[in-house]
Scaffold this motif. Structure first.
Motif, mmCIF file in Angstrom:
data_model
loop_
_atom_site.group_PDB
_atom_site.id
_atom_site.type_symbol
_atom_site.label_atom_id
_atom_site.label_comp_id
_atom_site.label_asym_id
_atom_site.label_seq_id
_atom_site.Cartn_x
_atom_site.Cartn_y
_atom_site.Cartn_z
ATOM 1 N N LEU A 126 5.880 0.114 -9.466
ATOM 2 C CA LEU A 126 6.780 -0.685 -10.306
ATOM 3 C C LEU A 126 7.173 -1.924 -9.508
ATOM 4 O O LEU A 126 7.572 -1.817 -8.353
ATOM 5 N N VAL A 127 7.047 -3.087 -10.157
ATOM 6 C CA VAL A 127 7.425 -4.333 -9.489
ATOM 7 C C VAL A 127 8.694 -4.866 -10.153
ATOM 8 O O VAL A 127 8.776 -4.934 -11.380
ATOM 9 N N LEU A 128 9.686 -5.204 -9.328
ATOM 10 C CA LEU A 128 10.872 -5.831 -9.902
ATOM 11 C C LEU A 128 11.335 -6.991 -9.041
ATOM 12 O O LEU A 128 11.057 -7.027 -7.840
ATOM 13 N N ASP A 129 12.008 -7.940 -9.670
ATOM 14 C CA ASP A 129 12.547 -9.056 -8.905
ATOM 15 C C ASP A 129 14.063 -8.910 -8.850
ATOM 16 O O ASP A 129 14.635 -8.076 -9.560
ATOM 17 N N VAL A 130 14.695 -9.711 -7.989
ATOM 18 C CA VAL A 130 16.148 -9.604 -7.827
ATOM 19 C C VAL A 130 16.801 -10.988 -7.925
ATOM 20 O O VAL A 130 17.866 -11.222 -7.360
ATOM 21 N N GLY A 131 16.140 -11.898 -8.627
ATOM 22 C CA GLY A 131 16.631 -13.276 -8.708
ATOM 23 C C GLY A 131 17.926 -13.399 -9.495
ATOM 24 O O GLY A 131 18.200 -12.609 -10.393
ATOM 25 N N ILE A 140 0.284 -3.949 -14.779
ATOM 26 C CA ILE A 140 1.197 -3.380 -13.777
ATOM 27 C C ILE A 140 2.624 -3.366 -14.337
ATOM 28 O O ILE A 140 3.120 -4.393 -14.790
ATOM 29 N N PRO A 141 3.318 -2.215 -14.292
ATOM 30 C CA PRO A 141 4.706 -2.178 -14.780
ATOM 31 C C PRO A 141 5.609 -3.120 -13.977
ATOM 32 O O PRO A 141 5.570 -3.117 -12.746
ATOM 33 N N TRP A 142 6.395 -3.899 -14.684
ATOM 34 C CA TRP A 142 7.313 -4.829 -14.027
ATOM 35 C C TRP A 142 8.589 -4.930 -14.854
ATOM 36 O O TRP A 142 8.587 -4.650 -16.056
ATOM 37 N N VAL A 143 9.654 -5.350 -14.201
ATOM 38 C CA VAL A 143 10.911 -5.556 -14.914
ATOM 39 C C VAL A 143 11.781 -6.535 -14.113
ATOM 40 O O VAL A 143 11.766 -6.512 -12.883
ATOM 41 N N ALA A 170 0.836 -1.212 0.000
ATOM 42 C CA ALA A 170 0.000 0.000 0.000
ATOM 43 C C ALA A 170 0.870 1.263 0.000
ATOM 44 O O ALA A 170 1.695 1.450 0.881
ATOM 45 N N GLY A 171 0.722 2.070 -1.031
ATOM 46 C CA GLY A 171 1.419 3.366 -1.106
ATOM 47 C C GLY A 171 2.884 3.266 -1.497
ATOM 48 O O GLY A 171 3.577 4.288 -1.557
ATOM 49 N N ALA A 172 3.393 2.048 -1.764
ATOM 50 C CA ALA A 172 4.813 1.919 -2.131
ATOM 51 C C ALA A 172 5.030 2.422 -3.560
ATOM 52 O O ALA A 172 4.136 2.343 -4.393
ATOM 53 N N ASP A 173 6.236 2.951 -3.818
ATOM 54 C CA ASP A 173 6.566 3.356 -5.185
ATOM 55 C C ASP A 173 7.111 2.155 -5.950
ATOM 56 O O ASP A 173 6.881 1.993 -7.145
ATOM 57 N N LEU A 174 7.823 1.333 -5.210
ATOM 58 C CA LEU A 174 8.537 0.220 -5.821
ATOM 59 C C LEU A 174 8.295 -1.031 -4.999
ATOM 60 O O LEU A 174 8.394 -0.989 -3.769
ATOM 61 N N VAL A 175 7.980 -2.136 -5.666
ATOM 62 C CA VAL A 175 7.821 -3.394 -4.938
ATOM 63 C C VAL A 175 8.926 -4.336 -5.418
ATOM 64 O O VAL A 175 9.012 -4.651 -6.608
ATOM 65 N N VAL A 176 9.796 -4.745 -4.491
ATOM 66 C CA VAL A 176 10.915 -5.615 -4.847
ATOM 67 C C VAL A 176 10.603 -7.031 -4.351
ATOM 68 O O VAL A 176 10.417 -7.242 -3.156
ATOM 69 N N VAL A 177 10.530 -7.967 -5.303
ATOM 70 C CA VAL A 177 10.233 -9.350 -4.930
ATOM 71 C C VAL A 177 11.562 -10.076 -4.739
ATOM 72 O O VAL A 177 12.305 -10.308 -5.688
ATOM 73 N N ALA A 178 11.874 -10.393 -3.476
ATOM 74 C CA ALA A 178 13.168 -11.023 -3.153
ATOM 75 C C ALA A 178 12.928 -12.396 -2.541
ATOM 76 O O ALA A 178 13.324 -12.659 -1.413
ATOM 77 N N VAL A 179 12.225 -13.246 -3.299
ATOM 78 C CA VAL A 179 11.939 -14.593 -2.805
ATOM 79 C C VAL A 179 12.695 -15.598 -3.679
ATOM 80 O O VAL A 179 13.098 -15.252 -4.793
ATOM 81 N N PRO A 180 12.901 -16.843 -3.225
ATOM 82 C CA PRO A 180 13.570 -17.825 -4.082
ATOM 83 C C PRO A 180 12.822 -17.994 -5.408
ATOM 84 O O PRO A 180 11.586 -17.871 -5.440
#
Ligand SMILES: O=C(O)C(=O)C[C@]1(C(=O)O)C=C[C@@H](O)C=C1
Length: 352
Positions: free
Chosen positions: A80-85, A103-106, A50-60
């Motif tokens: 913006l959603v991004l992963d860090v895998g 939803i914007p993602w990268v 809620a209200g985040a500018d950026l959502v970072v998905v840091a799961v396996p």
């Protein structure tokens, strides 16, 4: 202040969260499987995003599809959603499948881990995989990572995974083999470790520090890793046969290691850095041209012409001195700035 929501607070998530906070961002984190400090803790996925500018998905990586499905109902198109895998083909498919065009993602891969962050290694490099569904997302991710002090490399998810299979995954595979073949080596290294072994010793340390998690991910989640392992095993078996065969006794040159020439990984890496740096230089040149346009407008208002020979002479003198301080050839740097000034004057003339 920019709010970064971190889904996953494992070893990497924690270290990444610290980096984000140190860069001055506001952090919120959620992880139902581990302790999250109260100051940043969210108690649900809905509260996290809620209200985040950026959502970072840091799961396996194997948990990516489920994680994306969990956030999907709560994220909005301005986020913006991004992963860090550490692999990209599968996470990108999970992002595309779960968020699509709405939803914007990268996909991104920070080429550093908790260990390199603790050791304060620099540069911090990040691969960003731009996609055609959300071309703007890569630019936003670049801006975010640059604010963390990272150097950016853009690559497709496939190229990334292919390159990783041949480098990172392969290095871990070799290190794992050495650890398994000689357990005592890692626990009780000889008093003198020759330079030739130091790089491998560091990789062995990384493999062990990650307790197998990253090692497994690099291999099992990368669609290209199995072929690369196979090719290595075949080459090693072949090399071993050569060493023990009679042929070597009569023709020792058959053991010669081929000259890698321009295919050297060292050269390749240096060129990738150069490409990335040149891109940064162009961003700076763009900013300088904007300032020159501003100076041009100010001069026009004062009734001055474009060329200011005395300012240019003074400027070039100073750049030559700065060049010397940096150990660069002043005459060559003078040439560079002459070209920059030509660009500047042409920008100003266009504004006339
Ligand atoms: O300082 C100015 O007068 C500018 O217009 C800027 C600038 C430059 O790019 O640095 C450009 C043209 C002038 O001849 C001198 C310098």
């Amino acid at each position: 202040m920019t709010l970064v929501a971190l889904l996953g607070y494992g070893r990497f998530g924690r270290a990444f969260g610290d980096l984000v906070t140190e860069a001055g961002f506001h952090l919120r984190a959620y992880d139902p499987y581990t302790e999250v400090p109260e100051a940043v803790r969210a108690n649900s996925v809905a509260e996290l995003v809620a209200g985040a500018d950026l959502v970072v998905v840091a799961v396996p990586v194997p948990a990516m599809t489920a994680a994306v499905a969990e956030i999907a109902p709560h994220v909005t198109p301005d986020q913006l959603v991004l992963d860090v895998g550490s692999v990209k083909v599968r996470p990108v498919a999970a992002l595309e499948g779960g968020l699509g065009a709405r939803i914007p993602w990268v996909g991104t891969h920070p080429l550093f881990g908790p260990l390199s962050l603790t050791l304060a290694e620099r540069p911090l490099r990040v691969v960003i995989c731009p996609n055609e569904v959300h071309p703007e997302a890569a630019r936003r991710a670049r801006y975010f990572y640059e604010s963390l002090g990272c150097v950016i490399i853009e690559q497709s998810a496939e190229d990334h995974d292919r390159a990783m299979a041949r480098t990172h995954a392969l290095a871990f595979f070799i290190a794992k083999g050495v650890i398994d073949a000689d357990k005592a080596l890692a626990d009780d290294p000889p008093p003198f470790v020759p330079p030739s072994f130091q790089g491998l010793a560091r990789t062995m340390q990384s493999v062990r520090a990650d307790a197998g998690h990253l090692y497994r991910a690099l291999h099992q989640d990368n669609p290209f890793a199995a072929d690369v392992r196979q090719a290595l095993i075949e080459a090693l078996v072949h090399a071993d046969r050569k060493l023990t065969s009679a042929e070597v006794a009569t023709a020792p040159e058959s053991l010669a290691i081929p000259d890698l020439g321009t295919r050297s990984p060292e050269l390749h890496e240096a060129r990738a850095h150069i490409d990335s740096l040149d891109r940064d230089l162009l961003v700076l040149l763009r900013r300088r041209a904007d300032l020159a346009a501003r100076a041009g407008r100010a001069k026009r208002a004062l009734g001055h012409g474009v060329l200011d020979a005395s300012r240019e002479a003074e400027l070039l003198n100073q750049r030559r001195r700065w060049a010397e301080e940096q150990g660069l050839d002043p005459a060559a740097v003078d040439d560079v700035f002459q070209a920059i000034l030509r660009l500047s004057r042409s920008v100003q003339r266009q504004g006339d």
